[in-house]
Design an enzyme around this catalytic site. Structure first.
Site, PDB file in Angstrom:
ATOM      1  N   GLU A 150      -3.701  -5.766  -2.367  1.00 47.22           N
ATOM      2  CA  GLU A 150      -4.663  -6.023  -3.823  1.00 47.22           C
ATOM      3  C   GLU A 150      -4.429  -7.282  -4.426  1.00 47.22           C
ATOM      4  O   GLU A 150      -4.383  -7.490  -5.675  1.00 47.22           O
ATOM      5  CB  GLU A 150      -4.338  -4.946  -4.727  1.00 47.22           C
TER       6      GLU A 150
HETATM    7  C1  TNX Z   1      -3.387   1.194  -5.147  1.00 42.15           C
HETATM    8  S1  TNX Z   1      -3.220   0.976  -2.276  1.00 42.15           S
HETATM    9  C2  TNX Z   1      -2.252   0.517  -4.972  1.00 42.15           C
HETATM   10  C3  TNX Z   1      -1.127   0.823  -6.010  1.00 42.15           C
HETATM   11  C4  TNX Z   1      -1.620   1.849  -7.141  1.00 42.15           C
HETATM   12  C5  TNX Z   1      -2.228   3.007  -6.367  1.00 42.15           C
HETATM   13  C6  TNX Z   1      -2.793   4.137  -7.464  1.00 42.15           C
HETATM   14  C7  TNX Z   1      -2.029  -0.106  -2.958  1.00 42.15           C
HETATM   15  C8  TNX Z   1      -1.392  -0.659  -1.692  1.00 42.15           C
HETATM   16  N1  TNX Z   1      -1.812  -0.191  -4.216  1.00 42.15           N
HETATM   17  O1  TNX Z   1      -0.765  -0.414  -6.696  1.00 42.15           O
HETATM   18  O2  TNX Z   1      -0.333   2.333  -7.764  1.00 42.15           O
HETATM   19  O3  TNX Z   1      -3.536   2.308  -5.820  1.00 42.15           O
HETATM   20  O4  TNX Z   1      -3.027   5.224  -6.509  1.00 42.15           O
END
Ligand code: TNX
Length: 521
Positions: free
Chosen positions: A333
Site C-alpha cells: 500500500e
Molecule cells: C491492509 S493488506 C493492510 C494493513 C491493514 C489491514 C487491515 C496489507 C498488507 N495491509 O495495513 O492493517 O489492511 O485489514
C-alpha cells in the site's frame, strides 16, 4: 415407554447372567477422542481401541540425545493437571514410558513424526526435534481436554490408542501479529505463541512498525522507540520492545519451535518514524503524529541518502538479533510513493537485507521489483490474476499465501461481530477454511507455494481476549490448510473435529467465537 429402575436393573442382571458383553446393554459410548480427531488432521491415522495407554504416577518420559528440550516441554504440558512426576530419563527401566526417539525416516521430512500409542507405552519418532515437537502436539490432543487444566484434576488419564504417520503439506504455517496499531506486551505475545503452537504453526511474523507506532528499540536511532513508540491507534498507550525483550520473545518462540520474522514496513506505513525524525522527510520537516487508521498516505523520501542510512542501520540491528533467515520489509500500500520510486527503493533496500545475511520477504507488491528467487512475496489480495506475483513464482520465488478475504483474522465473522474490519470480506469459520493455496493465484501452483499465514491486524484489537476471539476458531483452519494433505480437506468432517477442540480452549482460558456453523455441544 417408561421402565422403572428395578425393571432395568433386573434386565441388566439377566443379560449379564447369560454372559452378553456389557456393551450390548449400555449403548457403546463413542470414544471421547481418537487419533482421527487431531487438528490439523494427520496424513494417516489408525485408531486402535485396544491400544489405549494410561498415564500413571509411575509413567516416565524417555528422551534420545537431542530430544531433551521437547521432553521437558511435554513434561511441562502434562504435569499441572496430572500432578504426576513424569521424570525425563534416559531409559524406561521397565516402567511405562512415553519414548521420544530421533531417527531417519525418509517419509516424514524435517517436521513429520510417527506416533504409536499402545497399551504398554507411547512411542514418538521423528528425524528432528521440530518433528518431535509437532508429534507432541498430536499426542496432547489424544488426552482428555482436562489435561489442559492448570491445577491437579483427580481422574484417570487415558491416551487414545492407535498410530499416526504425519508430515506437513507446506513448509511454512504462520501467524502474524500487528503490534504497531496496538502494542502487545511480551507476555501477551508469548501467550499467543503457546496458543498457536498447538496447531503446528511454525512462524510468527511480528509487524513491528507502522504509521501509528514504532515498536522495536534501534540503538542508532533511539527516538524511534522512545518517541515513535509512545503512540497507538485512537490515542491508546503505545509501547516498544527493548532489543533484550525482543530476543527473549524470539527465544521463547524457538522453545515452541516457532521462527520469528520481524517486519519493518516501508517505504509506506512509516509515519511514526517520519514524525519522530525530521530528516526522514524530503522537506526536512517532521510530519504530525497520526493515530487514525488511514492507510497509504506516508512515504519515506526515496531520493535522500539519509533514508538508506536509516534503512541500513535498522536492518543491521534487526538482523543481529534475529536468528531466523528472513527479514520482512513490508512494501504494501505504498500509494504515496510513485511507482518508479517504489522500484528504485526496493532495488536499493533488498541488497541491504542480503548484506546482513538475511533473505527478503515482503508483501506481494515487492514482486513488481523483480526480487531475487530467494525472496518470498506474501500474497494478500483476493486471488486470480497477478502478473508480477506469477512472474516472481516463474523465476523461482515461493509465494506465501495470506488472502485477505480468507486468511485475515481481523475480518469480522459476521456483520454483528463486535471487533474487526470488513473491507475484504466477512469471514465466517467455514470461509476461512474453504480455500486452497495451490489454486488461489493463476500461475502459482502447489510447488510454488511457501505456505500460509494468518495475519491479525490490530486496529480494533486491544487485549489478549480480543486476539483469542478473532484467532479462534479460524486460526486452526488456516493451520490445517497449511499442514494437512489437500485430499483430507472436507468442511463437514473438519467442523466435527473443530468442535472437539472447544473444551481444550475452555480449559486454556481461550475466549473463542462460538460460530453457529459448528455444533459446539
Ligand atoms: C491492509 S493488506 C493492510 C494493513 C491493514 C489491514 C487491515 C496489507 C498488507 N495491509 O495495513 O492493517 O489492511 O485489514
Amino acid at each position: 415407554m417408561h421402565l422403572s429402575r428395578a425393571v432395568l436393573t433386573a434386565a441388566v442382571v439377566s443379560l449379564a447372567a447369560v454372559a452378553v458383553p456389557t456393551s450390548a446393554v449400555a449403548a457403546p459410548a463413542a470414544p471421547e477422542r481418537s487419533v482421527t480427531d487431531v487438528v490439523p488432521v494427520p496424513v494417516s491415522a489408525k485408531p486402535d481401541p485396544h491400544g489405549d495407554f494410561r498415564l500413571t504416577p509411575s509413567t516416565v518420559i524417555t528422551a534420545d540425545r537431542g530430544a531433551g528440550q521437547v521432553a521437558d516441554y511435554l513434561r511441562g504440558l502434562l504435569r499441572p493437571a496430572t500432578g504426576y512426576p513424569l521424570p525425563v530419563v534416559p531409559h524406561a527401566a521397565g516402567l511405562p514410558a512415553i519414548a521420544l526417539q530421533l531417527g531417519h525416516d525418509t517419509r516424514i521430512g524435517t517436521e513429520g513424526y510417527q506416533l504409536k500409542v499402545a497399551r504398554d507405552g507411547v512411542t514418538l519418532k521423528a528425524n528432528t526435534a521440530d518433528g518431535l515437537f509437532e508429534g507432541v502436539q498430536s499426542l496432547r490432543q489424544l488426552l482428555p481436554s482436562a489435561i489442559e487444566a492448570k491445577r491437579v484434576q483427580h481422574r484417570t488419564w487415558t491416551v487414545a490408542g492407535g498410530t499416526i504417520l504425519d508430515y506437513p503439506r507446506f513448509a511454512e504455517r504462520g501467524a502474524m501479529l500487528d503490534v504497531a496499531r496496538h502494542f502487545f506486551r511480551p507476555d501477551q505475545v508469548k501467550l499467543y505463541l503457546d496458543q498457536i503452537a498447538q496447531y503446528k504453526v511454525n512462524t510468527l511474523h511480528l509487524h513491528l512498525a507502522d504509521d501509528q507506532g514504532w515498536r522495536i528499540e534501534i540503538k542508532s536511532w533511539p527516538k524511534l522507540a522512545t518517541v515513535g513508540g509512545k503512540t497507538a491507534v485512537d490515542g491508546d498507550p503505545g509501547g516498544y520492545y527493548t532489543q533484550a525483550q525482543y530476543q527473549d520473545i524470539v527465544a521463547y518462540a524457538a522453545s515452541r519451535h516457532i521462527t520469528v520474522i520481524p517486519e519493518i514496513d516501508m517505504p509506506g506505513h512509516t509515519n511514526a518514524a517520519q514524525s519522530t525524525y525530521a530528516e526522514l522527510n524530503c522537506d526536512g520537516k517532521a510530519v504530525p503524529v497520526r493515530t487514525d487508521t488511514e492507510v497509504g498516505y506516508s512515504s519515506l523520501c526515496i531520493s535522500s541518502p539519509v533514508t538508506y542510512k536509516f534503512v541500513e542501520d535498522v536492518v543491521r540491528e534487526l538482523a543481529a538479533i534475529t536468528p531466523g533467515p528472513y527479514l520482512h520489509i513490508g512494501g504494501d500500500e505504498a500509494h504515496s510513493t510513485p511507482p518508479a520510486d517504489y522500484i528504485a527503493f526496493e532495488k536499493k533496500v533488498q541488497p541491504i537485507v542480503a548484506k546482513y545475511g538475511k533473505k527478503v520477504t515482503g508483501w506481494h507488491e515487492i514482486a513488481k521489483s523483480d526480487p531475487p528467487a530467494s525472496a518470498v512475496p506474501q500474497y494478500w489480495d483476493f486471488g486470480g490474476d497477478n502478473a508480477s506475483v506469477a512472474a516472481a513464482a516463474a523465476r523461482g520465488s515461493k509465494i506465501l499465501m495470506s488472502p485477505a478475504n480468507f486468511a485475515y483474522l481481523d475480518m469480522k465473522y459476521t456483520e454483528s461481530t463486535p471487533l474487526g474490519q470488513d473491507w475484504a470480506a466477512l469471514v465466517e469459520v467455514r470461509d476461512g477454511y474453504n480455500w486452497d493455496p495451490a489454486t488461489l493465484v493463476n500461475g502459482v501452483g502447489e510447488s510454488q507455494v511457501a505456505g500460509v499465514e494468518a495475519p491479525l491486524w490490530t486496529e480494533t484489537i486491544r487485549t489478549s481476549n480480543d486476539i483469542e476471539y478473532m484467532a479462534f476458531p479460524r486460526l486452526p483452519g488456516i493451520a490445517e490448510i497449511g499442514w494437512s494433505p489437500r485430499s483430507t480437506h472436507n468442511w463437514d468432517a473438519y467442523r466435527l473435529r473443530l468442535a472437539k477442540q472447544a473444551p481444550r480452549w475452555v480449559q486454556q482460558g481461550i475466549d473463542f467465537y462460538r460460530s453457529p456453523q459448528v455444533d459446539w455441544k
